[in-house]
Design a protein around this motif. Sequence first.
Motif, PDB file in Angstrom:
ATOM      1  N   TRP A  42     -19.708  -0.154 -88.695  1.00  0.00           N
ATOM      2  CA  TRP A  42     -19.240  -0.718 -87.425  1.00  0.00           C
ATOM      3  C   TRP A  42     -18.911   0.398 -86.434  1.00  0.00           C
ATOM      4  N   LEU A  43     -18.231   1.426 -86.914  1.00  0.00           N
ATOM      5  CA  LEU A  43     -17.882   2.530 -86.031  1.00  0.00           C
ATOM      6  C   LEU A  43     -19.142   3.246 -85.530  1.00  0.00           C
ATOM      7  N   ALA A  44     -20.126   3.410 -86.407  1.00  0.00           N
ATOM      8  CA  ALA A  44     -21.373   4.056 -85.983  1.00  0.00           C
ATOM      9  C   ALA A  44     -22.064   3.240 -84.900  1.00  0.00           C
ATOM     10  N   ALA A  45     -22.062   1.916 -85.051  1.00  0.00           N
ATOM     11  CA  ALA A  45     -22.688   1.057 -84.043  1.00  0.00           C
ATOM     12  C   ALA A  45     -21.929   1.126 -82.721  1.00  0.00           C
ATOM     13  N   MET A  46     -20.603   1.096 -82.783  1.00  0.00           N
ATOM     14  CA  MET A  46     -19.787   1.118 -81.572  1.00  0.00           C
ATOM     15  C   MET A  46     -19.812   2.477 -80.877  1.00  0.00           C
ATOM     16  N   ALA A  47     -20.092   3.535 -81.655  1.00  0.00           N
ATOM     17  CA  ALA A  47     -20.124   4.880 -81.068  1.00  0.00           C
ATOM     18  C   ALA A  47     -21.188   5.013 -79.992  1.00  0.00           C
ATOM     19  N   GLN A  48     -22.192   4.164 -80.031  1.00  0.00           N
ATOM     20  CA  GLN A  48     -23.234   4.224 -79.004  1.00  0.00           C
ATOM     21  C   GLN A  48     -22.678   3.901 -77.618  1.00  0.00           C
ATOM     22  N   GLY A  49     -21.515   3.285 -77.581  1.00  0.00           N
ATOM     23  CA  GLY A  49     -20.895   2.958 -76.303  1.00  0.00           C
ATOM     24  C   GLY A  49     -20.515   4.171 -75.478  1.00  0.00           C
ATOM     25  N   VAL A  50     -20.448   5.354 -76.105  1.00  0.00           N
ATOM     26  CA  VAL A  50     -20.095   6.541 -75.324  1.00  0.00           C
ATOM     27  C   VAL A  50     -21.139   6.816 -74.247  1.00  0.00           C
ATOM     28  N   HIS A  51     -22.381   6.441 -74.493  1.00  0.00           N
ATOM     29  CA  HIS A  51     -23.431   6.680 -73.504  1.00  0.00           C
ATOM     30  C   HIS A  51     -23.250   5.779 -72.279  1.00  0.00           C
ATOM     31  N   LEU A  52     -22.836   4.532 -72.531  1.00  0.00           N
ATOM     32  CA  LEU A  52     -22.552   3.632 -71.410  1.00  0.00           C
ATOM     33  C   LEU A  52     -21.386   4.163 -70.594  1.00  0.00           C
ATOM     34  N   THR A  53     -20.325   4.596 -71.271  1.00  0.00           N
ATOM     35  CA  THR A  53     -19.160   5.150 -70.573  1.00  0.00           C
ATOM     36  C   THR A  53     -19.559   6.367 -69.738  1.00  0.00           C
ATOM     37  N   ALA A  54     -20.357   7.247 -70.310  1.00  0.00           N
ATOM     38  CA  ALA A  54     -20.783   8.445 -69.586  1.00  0.00           C
ATOM     39  C   ALA A  54     -21.586   8.082 -68.346  1.00  0.00           C
ATOM     40  N   GLY A  55     -22.483   7.120 -68.488  1.00  0.00           N
ATOM     41  CA  GLY A  55     -23.274   6.695 -67.338  1.00  0.00           C
ATOM     42  C   GLY A  55     -22.426   6.086 -66.245  1.00  0.00           C
ATOM     43  N   GLN A  56     -21.437   5.295 -66.623  1.00  0.00           N
ATOM     44  CA  GLN A  56     -20.539   4.692 -65.633  1.00  0.00           C
ATOM     45  C   GLN A  56     -19.706   5.756 -64.930  1.00  0.00           C
ATOM     46  N   LEU A  57     -19.224   6.742 -65.674  1.00  0.00           N
ATOM     47  CA  LEU A  57     -18.451   7.818 -65.057  1.00  0.00           C
ATOM     48  C   LEU A  57     -19.294   8.613 -64.070  1.00  0.00           C
ATOM     49  N   ARG A  58     -20.548   8.856 -64.413  1.00  0.00           N
ATOM     50  CA  ARG A  58     -21.421   9.604 -63.515  1.00  0.00           C
ATOM     51  C   ARG A  58     -21.713   8.815 -62.241  1.00  0.00           C
ATOM     52  N   SER A  59     -21.971   7.525 -62.393  1.00  0.00           N
ATOM     53  CA  SER A  59     -22.347   6.711 -61.234  1.00  0.00           C
ATOM     54  C   SER A  59     -21.141   6.236 -60.438  1.00  0.00           C
ATOM     55  N   GLY A  60     -19.988   6.138 -61.096  1.00  0.00           N
ATOM     56  CA  GLY A  60     -18.807   5.589 -60.440  1.00  0.00           C
ATOM     57  C   GLY A  60     -18.782   4.076 -60.440  1.00  0.00           C
ATOM     58  N   ASP A  61     -19.795   3.454 -60.998  1.00  0.00           N
ATOM     59  CA  ASP A  61     -19.866   1.985 -61.071  1.00  0.00           C
ATOM     60  C   ASP A  61     -19.482   1.551 -62.473  1.00  0.00           C
ATOM     61  N   TYR A  62     -18.235   1.082 -62.618  1.00  0.00           N
ATOM     62  CA  TYR A  62     -17.731   0.723 -63.942  1.00  0.00           C
ATOM     63  C   TYR A  62     -18.129  -0.700 -64.346  1.00  0.00           C
ATOM     64  N   THR A  63     -18.887  -1.366 -63.485  1.00  0.00           N
ATOM     65  CA  THR A  63     -19.397  -2.696 -63.845  1.00  0.00           C
ATOM     66  C   THR A  63     -20.842  -2.613 -64.343  1.00  0.00           C
ATOM     67  N   GLN A  64     -21.413  -1.420 -64.331  1.00  0.00           N
ATOM     68  CA  GLN A  64     -22.805  -1.219 -64.730  1.00  0.00           C
ATOM     69  C   GLN A  64     -22.979  -1.483 -66.229  1.00  0.00           C
ATOM     70  N   GLY A  65     -23.856  -2.400 -66.586  1.00  0.00           N
ATOM     71  CA  GLY A  65     -24.196  -2.649 -67.983  1.00  0.00           C
ATOM     72  C   GLY A  65     -23.104  -3.275 -68.818  1.00  0.00           C
ATOM     73  N   VAL A  66     -22.119  -3.906 -68.192  1.00  0.00           N
ATOM     74  CA  VAL A  66     -20.991  -4.471 -68.933  1.00  0.00           C
ATOM     75  C   VAL A  66     -21.436  -5.675 -69.755  1.00  0.00           C
ATOM     76  N   VAL A  67     -21.048  -5.696 -71.006  1.00  0.00           N
ATOM     77  CA  VAL A  67     -21.346  -6.821 -71.889  1.00  0.00           C
ATOM     78  C   VAL A  67     -20.098  -7.667 -72.111  1.00  0.00           C
ATOM     79  N   SER A  68     -18.985  -7.000 -72.394  1.00  0.00           N
ATOM     80  CA  SER A  68     -17.709  -7.693 -72.583  1.00  0.00           C
ATOM     81  C   SER A  68     -16.725  -7.092 -71.588  1.00  0.00           C
ATOM     82  N   ASN A  69     -16.413  -7.824 -70.535  1.00  0.00           N
ATOM     83  CA  ASN A  69     -15.640  -7.216 -69.458  1.00  0.00           C
ATOM     84  C   ASN A  69     -14.166  -7.042 -69.816  1.00  0.00           C
ATOM     85  N   LEU A  70     -13.471  -6.321 -68.950  1.00  0.00           N
ATOM     86  CA  LEU A  70     -12.089  -5.948 -69.210  1.00  0.00           C
ATOM     87  C   LEU A  70     -11.189  -7.169 -69.323  1.00  0.00           C
TER      88      LEU A  70
END
Length: 293
Positions: A212-240
């Motif tokens: 489970w942790l290995a699968a969830m670790a892939q989320g770091v790439h989404l976080t990195a992309g959002q930080l770079r773009s400044g759009d934290y709604t980009q690619g959201v699957v389960s929102n805040l």
Amino acid sequence: MTQNSAEKTPVTLLGLGAMGTALARTWLAAGHPLTVWNRTPGRAAGLAGEGAKAVGGVAEAVAASGLVVVCLLDDASVGEALADVDLAGKDLVNLTTTTPAQARDRAAWARERGARYLDGGIMAVPPMIGVPEAGGYVFYSGAEAVFEQHRETLAVPAGTTYVGEDTGHAALHDVALLSAMYGMFAGVHHAFALIRKEDIDPVAFAPLLADWLAAMAQGVHLTAGQLRSGDYTQGVVSNLAMQVAGTPTFLSTAEQQGVSPELLRPYFDLMARRLAEAGGEEDLTGVVDLLLR
């Protein structure tokens, strides 16, 4: 000394703790002439038997090689050990665990003494040193010329990853990755605590948790992309908003299982703060901004 070792870059290593000893053995095995020093001389005895030159003084050790590698307890130990030593013309590679600010200060200190400086952050434990398949490596930052000149020698104990001229970046990469590791361990320990009193075999549970942790670790790439773009709604699957709404279940389960929520609650509190400030359509990435002071 064999002809092969005579052709290899001589190395001086200061510090023979568990990590230093592992580094020393890999350089010796690869044929590098090695001079070693340790505050407690007894630790050098075994390495002397393996071909290292053990000396009793730091100045003598530093004088023996153009490449001087330091692996001591902390930054203060480095300053103390090298305080009265002539470093002029030396290439100083510091593998001691420090903060980014300490690394930058130590680089300036070395330059004032006529040395070129490279800082390192070791992403490995001693048993991984000299074992390429173990995946250990070292971050390096600072003088790129030093890194390039000694790249082959530095790659003997573990892989090398150069992260830039800013001397503090090796330490920063090191601490950032280790901080994430401890956060992961916190979650792991909370998960095991939840099942601890139940008729659930932790050994049988462990593969489920690891996968489970290995699968969830892939989320770091989404976080990195959002930080770079400044759009934290980009690619959201389960929102805040959805995730914050689910946090009471985790806290209630902990209470029912007799488990302290102290590892989870601080993060849940940050999630709730971000929801209140930014709305619920973004991902968890906004928590990063809350942590910046």
